[in-house]
Design an enzyme around this catalytic site. Structure first.
Site: not given
Ligand SMILES: Cc1ncc(COP(=O)(O)O)c(C=O)c1O
Length: 428
Positions: A219, A193, A250, A214
């Site tokens: 986002h 985040e 690879r 992410s």
């Molecule tokens: C703190 C946190 N970790 C991990 C994720 C997972 O990301 P993704 O949705 O790209 O899988 C999120 C998703 O918003 C998140 O808020």
């Protein structure tokens, strides 16, 4: 070649015309809607993806590598390993740290401390790798992991801390790094985040042993789905490259060393460890390269919105509390989270319903207290104390859209509706 360029130009012209007609994400005062998210991409990103498809080079290759390099150079990360989501980035990071070849690796049964206010896939990879999550409470002002609670949670089996910089707000990393050093704990930063957030002038993700990001659709910037792991540790990066794709060599930078060591294998099919398939596609790499230069502008808008809302809504501070930055932290303002104070004589659901009726979308802050989720109860874990702050945030937290398409008019509209709500309650 000339024919190809001509055809591509025609495709681009059509896509641009389509996007200009259909992609108007601006707030319209005559038809007000404030969504939680609006797309960050349009013609340029779609063309980058279409060009990959037209070329038929779609699986992970030079465009992903180029994006990894650009991303690392933007934020001064030493090594980046792109993959297909923030969840995959967390899985890959934890899998690498818990792999038998990792230096000082985590072992099955080891405990890793995580915040109650986190995402499911912050916690699940720990369980998936045989580790035991230890859930601790939040600081009610920053909405981040409380360092005192980390200290309190440490037991004989504790080997790691996985922080989440909630809503882009960097945790108190000086205190957390100090604890990790004193107690010999591995530090993992879930920055999913917190893209472009900084602590003491350094990008988050560089402070722990490994950081994850992410690029999900909603986002700060997107590759549709997508994620990346970053680290200063070359060996860990190489291991993540191996685990990301089948366990083969690879995509490693030290490929030749492996090939020299095992000359009897076909170099394309040398598996030196276990692995997943968490690869990003070329389309994602190409889109990332187009989005990255726009990121600073997107984040500035989010920061401006946050500053303005904090000022405008301050008159309700008896009833509404806003997320505070830590002294060295600079948030990238993933949203605009608010919690009700104990004095608020109404329920957060009433405020949500009021705003929703005015076409302002709302949601809880992340998903509240992970320790209360039924999925966690199926697996070994430890909860430290009653987690009163996480529970308060879960029951009394609200956020609305704070993104690149929210402008002063959208903000004013939200302010007006919040004011109407308070008036309807006889509170202004
Ligand atoms: C703190 C946190 N970790 C991990 C994720 C997972 O990301 P993704 O949705 O790209 O899988 C999120 C998703 O918003 C998140 O808020």
């Amino acid at each position: 070649m000339a024919k190809r360029d001509e055809l591509l130009t025609a495709v681009e012209r059509s896509i641009r015309a389509y996007c200009e007609a259909e992609h108007d994400f601006k707030f319209k005062p005559n038809d007000p809607v404030v969504r939680l998210h609006e797309p960050t991409f349009s013609t340029d990103e779609i063309m980058a993806a279409v060009e990959c498809l037209l070329s038929t080079q779609v699986t992970m290759g030079p465009k992903v590598v180029a994006f990894e390099k650009e991303f690392c150079s933007e934020f001064k990360f030493a090594h980046g390993v792109m993959n297909n989501s923030g969840s995959s980035a967390n899985l890959l990071a934890v899998a690498a740290l818990a792999n038998p070849v990792a230096k000082d690796g985590l072992k099955a049964g080891d405990e890793v401390i995580v915040p109650a206010l986190s995402w499911s896939t912050t916690v699940w990879p720990l369980i998936q790798l045989g580790l035991v999550p230890v859930i601790v409470d939040m600081d009610p002002e920053t909405l981040n992991m409380d360092p005192e609670q980390i200290e309190r949670a440490i037991g004989p089996k504790t080997r790691g801390v996985m922080v989440v910089h909630v809503y882009g707000n960097p945790c108190d990393m000086d205190a957390i790094v100090d604890i990790c050093k004193r107690r010999n704990l591995v530090l993992i930063e879930d920055c999913c985040e917190a893209l472009a957030a900084t602590y003491g002038g350094k990008a988050v993700g560089t402070i722990g042993r490994v950081g994850t990001f992410s690029f999900y659709f909603s986002h700060h910037m997107t590759t549709l789905e997508g994620g990346i792991c970053v680290t200063d540790d070359f060996d860990l990066a190489e291991l993540m490259r191996i685990l990301r794709a089948h366990g083969w060599v690879r995509e490693t930078e030290n490929r030749d060393e492996y090939l020299k060591k095992y000359p009897e294998f076909d170099p394309r099919f040398l598996f030196v460890n276990l692995g997943y398939n968490l690869r990003a596609t070329e389309l994602q790499g190409a889109i990332g390269s187009v989005q990255l230069p726009k990121l600073a502008g997107f984040v500035n808008t989010r920061r401006e919105n946050t500053a303005a809302w904090k000022k405008d809504l301050a008159r309700y501070s008896e009833f509404l509390a806003f997320q505070k930055e830590t002294p060295k932290g600079r948030s990238s303002c993933f949203g605009f989270p608010m919690t009700l104070t104990e004095k608020a004589p109404f329920k957060v659901q009433e405020l949500m319903a009021y705003l929703n009726k005015a076409h302002i979308q709302t949601r809880p802050i992340i998903a509240g207290n992970m320790a209360q989720q039924p999925g966690l109860k199926l697996y070994a874990h430890r909860v430290v104390g009653d987690l009163p702050n996480a529970s308060w945030i879960m029951r009394n937290g609200i956020t609305f859209g704070n993104h690149q398409a929210v402008d002063a008019k959208a903000r004013d509209y939200v302010n007006g509706q919040v004011a109407e709500f308070f008036r309807s309650k006889g509170l202004s």
